[in-house]
Scaffold this active site. Sequence first.
Site, PDB file in Angstrom:
ATOM      1  N   HIS A   1      54.067  24.390 100.858  1.00 20.24           N
ATOM      2  CA  HIS A   1      53.355  23.591  99.872  1.00 20.24           C
ATOM      3  C   HIS A   1      54.084  22.304  99.519  1.00 20.24           C
ATOM      4  O   HIS A   1      53.690  21.604  98.605  1.00 20.24           O
ATOM      5  CB  HIS A   1      53.100  24.407  98.603  1.00 20.24           C
ATOM      6  CG  HIS A   1      54.337  24.967  97.971  1.00 20.24           C
ATOM      7  ND1 HIS A   1      55.013  26.031  98.508  1.00 20.24           N
ATOM      8  CD2 HIS A   1      55.032  24.611  96.864  1.00 20.24           C
ATOM      9  CE1 HIS A   1      56.065  26.323  97.758  1.00 20.24           C
ATOM     10  NE2 HIS A   1      56.100  25.469  96.766  1.00 20.24           N
ATOM     11  N   HIS A   2      55.148  21.963 100.225  1.00 19.26           N
ATOM     12  CA  HIS A   2      55.845  20.707 100.003  1.00 19.26           C
ATOM     13  C   HIS A   2      55.345  19.685 101.028  1.00 19.26           C
ATOM     14  O   HIS A   2      56.102  19.226 101.875  1.00 19.26           O
ATOM     15  CB  HIS A   2      57.352  20.902 100.112  1.00 19.26           C
ATOM     16  CG  HIS A   2      57.910  21.793  99.055  1.00 19.26           C
ATOM     17  ND1 HIS A   2      59.194  22.282  99.097  1.00 19.26           N
ATOM     18  CD2 HIS A   2      57.373  22.279  97.914  1.00 19.26           C
ATOM     19  CE1 HIS A   2      59.420  23.033  98.033  1.00 19.26           C
ATOM     20  NE2 HIS A   2      58.311  23.057  97.310  1.00 19.26           N
ATOM     21  N   ALA A   3      54.086  19.351 100.936  1.00 18.54           N
ATOM     22  CA  ALA A   3      53.472  18.456 101.923  1.00 18.54           C
ATOM     23  C   ALA A   3      54.016  17.039 101.769  1.00 18.54           C
ATOM     24  O   ALA A   3      54.325  16.592 100.665  1.00 18.54           O
ATOM     25  CB  ALA A   3      51.956  18.453 101.747  1.00 18.54           C
ATOM     26  N   CYS A   4      54.123  16.319 102.878  1.00 19.03           N
ATOM     27  CA  CYS A   4      54.626  14.945 102.820  1.00 19.03           C
ATOM     28  C   CYS A   4      54.271  14.228 104.121  1.00 19.03           C
ATOM     29  O   CYS A   4      53.784  14.825 105.068  1.00 19.03           O
ATOM     30  CB  CYS A   4      56.140  14.938 102.612  1.00 19.03           C
ATOM     31  SG  CYS A   4      57.076  15.650 103.975  1.00 19.03           S
TER      32      CYS A   4
ATOM     33  N   PHE B   1      64.145  21.114 100.697  1.00 22.78           N
ATOM     34  CA  PHE B   1      63.338  20.731  99.534  1.00 22.78           C
ATOM     35  C   PHE B   1      63.234  19.208  99.444  1.00 22.78           C
ATOM     36  O   PHE B   1      64.212  18.497  99.669  1.00 22.78           O
ATOM     37  CB  PHE B   1      63.962  21.282  98.250  1.00 22.78           C
ATOM     38  CG  PHE B   1      63.794  22.763  98.099  1.00 22.78           C
ATOM     39  CD1 PHE B   1      62.568  23.313  97.777  1.00 22.78           C
ATOM     40  CD2 PHE B   1      64.864  23.613  98.302  1.00 22.78           C
ATOM     41  CE1 PHE B   1      62.408  24.672  97.655  1.00 22.78           C
ATOM     42  CE2 PHE B   1      64.725  24.990  98.175  1.00 22.78           C
ATOM     43  CZ  PHE B   1      63.486  25.524  97.847  1.00 22.78           C
TER      44      PHE B   1
END
Length: 259
Positions: free
Chosen positions: A184-187, A229
């Site tokens: 869920h740490h989209a970039c 992260f």
Amino acid sequence: MVAELDHDYALFDGSSLNVPAPGQPRDALIGEWDDDHGGPYSTNGLLATLIAGSSVADGDSDLMLLVLPVDFHGYYPGYAEDGSHARDRLAVVVLKGHTKNRGGVVSLRSADPAEPPDIRFHYFSEGSPGWQEDLRGMVDGIEIARDVIAHAADAGVTRELVPGPEVRTTGRLEDWIRTQSWGHHACGTAKIGSDDDPAAVLDGDFRVRGVRGLRVVDASVFPDIPGLFIASAVYLISEKAAETLLAAYPAPETATARR
């Protein structure tokens, strides 16, 4: 991964692991926090963090394992409350960094800027080449997590609950990871880049090419996925953008001082 202990954590005795309702007495852990911001609530809740390299690591370590004293097996509505009910759990969260898959897509649903976009992560086989290495790295991470739990026998570990003893072979682990893991740490969907890069949405000053008066400053600007992260990388890009904007539009007192 989640394992069961043969006893409850003594630290949690008498605690609701929650903020007391109005008019209700506070428990000892909340009391420690209220009195001097001390006790377990002053921490991030982790028992340990391990950095490791998988068999597909390309230089930098690509695995982070987070050890938790709760029943954590994923995000869903109510997961935090559910995780606090069992006081005899040991969880190990496996994070695979430096991922190879670049297949995710963000699409506009309409011209209405208030309508959420359509976000498709395209995990593993739905993604781009390199997903096989990501999957292999996750298998390595689960195997390391199992080794961590095996060495916690003195802490009273009795059995593995998630994924469970029946998920042992590499094939079964791969199937389990493909259906149960998430990110869920989209970039990286509006990357910064040079003028001759056709995939670069932004120039070096965060301006959207072809759109006047619009800049983007968030995790989408990265030309590559940060290692693990992404929070610290977002802080850095935000400071850089602030410097860029202040240079272009000085604060009134700065402009006066220069004159």
